[in-house]
Motif scaffolding. Structure first.
Motif, short mmCIF file in Angstrom:
data_model
loop_
_atom_site.label_atom_id
_atom_site.label_comp_id
_atom_site.label_asym_id
_atom_site.label_seq_id
_atom_site.Cartn_x
_atom_site.Cartn_y
_atom_site.Cartn_z
N SER A 363 0.83 -1.21 0.00
CA SER A 363 0.00 0.00 0.00
C SER A 363 0.86 1.26 0.00
O SER A 363 1.87 1.36 0.70
CB SER A 363 -0.91 0.01 1.23
OG SER A 363 -1.57 1.25 1.35
N ARG A 365 0.09 3.83 1.32
CA ARG A 365 -0.06 4.39 2.67
C ARG A 365 1.21 4.16 3.49
O ARG A 365 1.50 4.89 4.44
CB ARG A 365 -1.26 3.75 3.35
CG ARG A 365 -1.63 4.34 4.70
CD ARG A 365 -2.81 3.57 5.27
NE ARG A 365 -4.00 3.76 4.47
CZ ARG A 365 -4.88 4.73 4.63
NH1 ARG A 365 -4.71 5.62 5.59
NH2 ARG A 365 -5.95 4.81 3.86
N TYR A 367 4.23 4.44 2.44
CA TYR A 367 5.32 5.08 1.71
C TYR A 367 6.46 5.48 2.64
O TYR A 367 7.64 5.17 2.38
CB TYR A 367 4.77 6.30 0.97
CG TYR A 367 5.81 7.12 0.23
CD1 TYR A 367 6.15 6.81 -1.08
CD2 TYR A 367 6.43 8.20 0.83
CE1 TYR A 367 7.09 7.55 -1.78
CE2 TYR A 367 7.38 8.95 0.15
CZ TYR A 367 7.70 8.63 -1.14
OH TYR A 367 8.64 9.37 -1.82
N HIS A 457 6.69 2.86 -5.56
CA HIS A 457 6.05 4.01 -4.92
C HIS A 457 6.50 5.32 -5.58
O HIS A 457 5.69 6.24 -5.79
CB HIS A 457 6.37 4.04 -3.43
CG HIS A 457 5.58 3.03 -2.65
ND1 HIS A 457 5.73 2.85 -1.29
CD2 HIS A 457 4.62 2.16 -3.03
CE1 HIS A 457 4.89 1.91 -0.88
NE2 HIS A 457 4.22 1.47 -1.92
N ASP A 552 -8.71 6.15 -2.24
CA ASP A 552 -7.33 5.70 -2.42
C ASP A 552 -6.50 6.81 -3.07
O ASP A 552 -5.35 7.04 -2.68
CB ASP A 552 -7.32 4.44 -3.28
CG ASP A 552 -5.92 3.89 -3.48
OD1 ASP A 552 -5.33 3.40 -2.50
OD2 ASP A 552 -5.39 3.96 -4.61
N MET A 555 -5.76 9.55 -0.47
CA MET A 555 -4.67 9.14 0.42
C MET A 555 -3.31 9.33 -0.25
O MET A 555 -2.38 9.90 0.33
CB MET A 555 -4.88 7.68 0.83
CG MET A 555 -3.77 7.08 1.69
SD MET A 555 -2.42 6.33 0.74
CE MET A 555 -3.27 4.94 -0.01
N LYS A 556 -3.19 8.87 -1.49
CA LYS A 556 -1.91 9.00 -2.20
C LYS A 556 -1.54 10.46 -2.41
O LYS A 556 -0.36 10.84 -2.28
CB LYS A 556 -2.00 8.28 -3.54
CG LYS A 556 -2.07 6.76 -3.43
CD LYS A 556 -2.28 6.11 -4.79
CE LYS A 556 -2.34 4.60 -4.67
NZ LYS A 556 -2.68 3.94 -5.95
N HIS A 558 -2.29 13.06 -0.55
CA HIS A 558 -1.81 13.66 0.70
C HIS A 558 -0.40 13.18 1.03
O HIS A 558 0.43 13.95 1.53
CB HIS A 558 -2.76 13.33 1.84
CG HIS A 558 -3.96 14.23 1.90
ND1 HIS A 558 -3.88 15.57 2.16
CD2 HIS A 558 -5.29 13.96 1.70
CE1 HIS A 558 -5.09 16.11 2.15
NE2 HIS A 558 -5.97 15.15 1.87
N VAL A 559 -0.12 11.91 0.76
CA VAL A 559 1.23 11.40 1.02
C VAL A 559 2.25 12.15 0.17
O VAL A 559 3.31 12.56 0.65
CB VAL A 559 1.31 9.88 0.73
CG1 VAL A 559 2.75 9.39 0.75
CG2 VAL A 559 0.49 9.10 1.76
N SER A 580 2.90 7.63 9.80
CA SER A 580 1.44 7.67 9.84
C SER A 580 0.91 8.50 8.67
O SER A 580 1.58 9.39 8.17
CB SER A 580 0.95 8.27 11.16
OG SER A 580 1.41 9.61 11.28
N PHE A 581 -0.30 8.21 8.25
CA PHE A 581 -0.93 8.95 7.16
C PHE A 581 -1.77 10.08 7.73
O PHE A 581 -2.56 9.89 8.64
CB PHE A 581 -1.80 8.01 6.33
CG PHE A 581 -2.81 8.74 5.48
CD1 PHE A 581 -2.38 9.57 4.45
CD2 PHE A 581 -4.16 8.60 5.70
CE1 PHE A 581 -3.29 10.25 3.67
CE2 PHE A 581 -5.08 9.27 4.92
CZ PHE A 581 -4.64 10.10 3.89
N GLU A 583 -4.15 13.75 6.73
CA GLU A 583 -4.77 14.61 5.73
C GLU A 583 -4.50 16.06 6.12
O GLU A 583 -4.82 16.49 7.22
CB GLU A 583 -6.28 14.36 5.65
CG GLU A 583 -6.64 13.04 4.99
CD GLU A 583 -8.10 12.98 4.63
OE1 GLU A 583 -8.76 14.05 4.66
OE2 GLU A 583 -8.58 11.88 4.33
#
Length: 728
Positions: A363, A365, A367, A457, A552, A555-556, A558-559, A580-581, A583
């Protein structure tokens, strides 16, 4: 052979046994038919019948001396043929060629027929033993030397066997046996021959006596437990978890009906000195098991006699020893990495993703965790890795020597511990193994696999910044909406053959009535108060699928933004890129970006990429906000609709319903274009009611009235239909 490692002692019997077989094969070799004689029937004993009979009897006598057979054997005829042929395999390291097997069978069959013509009192004492070989050979048409008996099938076959056990094995076996019995009887009748008396089809099992089966043997059976304890290799048992059962290749002796129902009695050792009783539902013919795998050649009979193919069918102690070594390498490598704060739980996720083609990628997430993991792995000290490899080399060499010593503790094949034809090659491969290199390769694989995932990634990150991921996502959901809505219509009362949406302006529909019924159906779907059919099921399904993909993407995004903005000195996501992920606040990020726009060069190009990603993120957030507001309004129709910022975003439910609204307009346009009432004429005197005039155009005339009639009766032009469509 590596220095310090003993060679395998396969047999304690003297080498003359190999010579005895070699000499015997030579003595009957002229019985092999030449090309021009293959179709001719002739006696293999031939003109030198007495001499060859003497050779058979002399061969048996010599074997009895080597094996120190008791004198009673000449009366009983119970010769240990299985042990003799298996020892032949061990001494010669070659399986009995199929041609020679057939020659043996023919020669000993003719001896038996010839012996039946001699009076009992004049028969030589060896005759009973010589005649006993023919029935034994009949039971060993498959794997003549018992090279496979007692070994475990390879891992792929074991997996398929376990799957088969979970189905209805008893019912399948009986049905399969009935079908084979029917086919066998029909074949025998057409050929005018007898059905093979060794077949077990009538017994309810789809095999023949002497065939190989994979048997599921439970350790709760005292006989099974005793056999495996006697044949265990201690150095392997130290590392193998205690098993409640094992899958082993066995040879069928016969079938019986016992207290537990139908059972097979099977030989589980190559010397055929251990006979176990196993329920038929726990035994699958090996030829059927091979077919279940479904790759490559699935005809087991074609595998027999092919050393490489037969070796691939089974596991052996060398396979098990390598598994033991790999487990120890993995244990020590993980212990070493944990001591240097490597996240082995994350590493397990990475290893699973890299090793399994069917596994989902790691995932995005994770990263930051993957990025930090790679930094720790690259920092592992080379000197300590070298020392760890040296320790592993010493451990492996000691275990290998002990392993071979324990194999040699039973040189006379009390059990089939290895596939004999390749045993020397297998041992050489194990002996030349560098245990230290295995350790270095294991650590290197951790780094390589982590680099592979991080590279994936990074590739996703680049595509996100280019806008390609968002574009692909948009195309996907629009296509999905069209396909699912069309499928919903087809599953109900909608006739998709009534007209062609691509050509409805240029030509009439196939069925005006069908178009009308379609319009009525679509309008029923669009009733605000709800019609007899609701589009809600397809709308809800689309929302679930599409918003999962949108989440999904969010999430990507924001990362990616978090890492890029932190490099620009923005702390809106936190002080450091931990694992941690989070926002981030979109409004604050927008203000930060607008105030830090560079001018020209690569920095501006990078800024524009972030700006585009932030706009994509804002668009998707607006979609979700609009959808949430629609849900709130649906649950509480009387509540005041919240104020939303002006946005060109359309929620998924709006896109799905838009499909039906657009279709309603198209159907209306089709009817406006082509549903034209036919003109009527006044009825002649004396006839009541109007008369329909077939055809829309009157005969040619120059009058203005005719021209006007012609205009009114012709279908409207595409331009006029466009205005009608837009107004509707």
């Amino acid at each position: 052979m590596a220095s310090g490692v003993d060679e395998l002692v396969l047999s304690s019997l003297p080498l003359p046994l190999a010579r005895v077989f070699r000499d015997f094969d030579e003595s009957i070799k002229d019985g092999l038919p030449k090309e021009e004689e293959k179709k001719k029937k002739r006696s293999l004993l031939g003109m030198k019948q007495k001499k060859k009979i003497g050779a058979l009897e002399g061969w048996v006598s010599e074997l009895s001396v080597i094996y120190n057979m008791p004198q009673e054997v000449w009366q009983t005829g119970e010769f240990r043929w299985a042990e003799i042929f298996y020892q032949r395999l061990i001494c010669t390291q070659n399986m009995l060629d199929h041609r020679y097997f057939n020659l043996y069978l023919d020669v000993f069959t003719q001896y038996e027929l010839n012996n039946a013509t001699i009076k009992k009192e004049k028969r030589p004492r060896q005759s009973r033993v010589v005649c006993s070989l023919r029935p034994w050979l009949e039971l060993h048409r498959m794997d003549h030397d018992n090279a496979l008996v007692g070994l475990q099938p390879n891992e792929g076959l074991c997996e398929k066997f376990i799957e088969w056990l979970g189905s209805n094995p008893e019912g399948w076996l009986e049905q399969h046996a009935v079908e084979l019995d029917r086919l066998g009887s029909a074949k025998a009748a057409s050929e005018g021959s007898e059905v093979d008396p060794l077949l077990l089809h009538a017994f309810g099992y789809p095999a023949r006596r002497g065939d190989l089966v994979a048997a599921h043997l439970h350790m709760s059976d005292p006989d099974v437990l005793s056999f495996f304890r006697s044949s265990a290799v201690p150095v392997l048992e130290e590392f193998e978890e205690e098993q409640e059962s094992k899958i082993v290749i066995c040879r069928i002796s016969d079938g019986i009906v016992g207290a537990d129902g139908k059972c097979l009695r099977v030989w589980v050792s190559p010397r055929e000195d251990v006979l176990l009783t196993v329920p038929t539902k726990q035994c699958l013919p090996l030829r059927d098991l091979v077919k279940l795998v479904g790759s490559g050649t699935t005809n087991l009979d074609l595998w027999m006699g092919n050393v490489k193919a037969m070796r691939e069918l089974v596991q052996g102690p060398f396979t098990s020893f390598r598994r033991v070594v790999d487990k120890e390498v993995a244990r020590r490598a993980e212990e070493f990495c944990r001591a240097h704060e490597v996240d082995m739980e994350l590493q397990a996720i990475i290893e699973e993703a890299v090793s399994s083609a069917n596994s989902d990628p790691v995932s995005f997430r994770l990263y930051y965790r993957v990025k930090e993991e790679l930094q720790r792995l690259r920092a592992l000290p080379d000197g300590e890795i070298a020392a760890l490899a040296d320790e592993m080399q010493q451990w492996g060499a000691a275990k290998l020597q002990r392993f071979v010593t324990q194999l040699n503790a039973d040189p006379d094949a009390a059990s089939n511990k290895f596939f004999v034809p390749t045993s020397a090659t297998d041992l050489q491969q194990v002996s030349t193994m560098s245990f230290g290199k295995l350790m270095r390769d294991k650590i290197a694989s951790f780094i390589k696999h982590c680099e592979s995932v991080f590279s994936q990634h990074q590739s996703v990150k680049r595509e996100m910044l280019k806008g390609n991921v968002k574009n692909e996502l948009t195309r996907w959901w629009l296509t999905l909406i069209d396909l699912e809505c069309a499928a919903f219509l087809s599953a109900h009362d909608y006739d998709d053959t009534a007209f062609d949406e691509g050509t409805y302006i240029d030509g009439p529909p196939r069925s005006i009535q069908g178009v009308k019924e379609n319009l009525e159906f679509v309008q029923e779907l669009l009733k605000p108060e709800g019609g007899r059919i609701s589009p809600e099921p397809v709308v809800e399904m689309l929302k679930a699928q599409i918003y999962e993909a949108i989440d999904d993407f969010i999430m990507k995004a924001h990362v990616v933004l978090k890492e890029e903005l932190m490099e620009m000195g923005c702390g809106l996501y936190g002080d450091h890129p931990d694992s941690s992920f989070e926002e981030g606040p979109l409004q604050g990020i927008r203000e930060f970006l607008d105030s830090h726009r560079p001018e020209g060069g690569e920095k501006e190009a990078a800024w524009l990429a972030l700006d585009g990603l932030l706009k994509d993120l804002q668009y998707l957030k607006d979609m979700k906000d609009l959808e949430a507001e629609q849900e709130r309004k649906k649950k509480d129709p009387g509540r005041e609709v919240g104020k939303l910022a002006l946005s060109y975003a359309v929620p998924v439910s709006g896109l799905a319903m838009g499909f039906f609204f657009r279709l309603e307009n198209v159907l209306k346009t089709v009817l406006e274009l082509w549903d034209i009432p036919e003109p009527v004429e006044e009825a002649p005197d004396g006839i009541s009611g109007p008369t329909l005039v077939r055809g829309s155009v009157r005969p040619d005339t120059d009058s203005e009235d005719d021209e006007e009639a012609s205009v009114h009766s012709a279908p409207p032009s595409p331009s006029s239909s466009s205005s009608s469509s837009s107004s509707s």
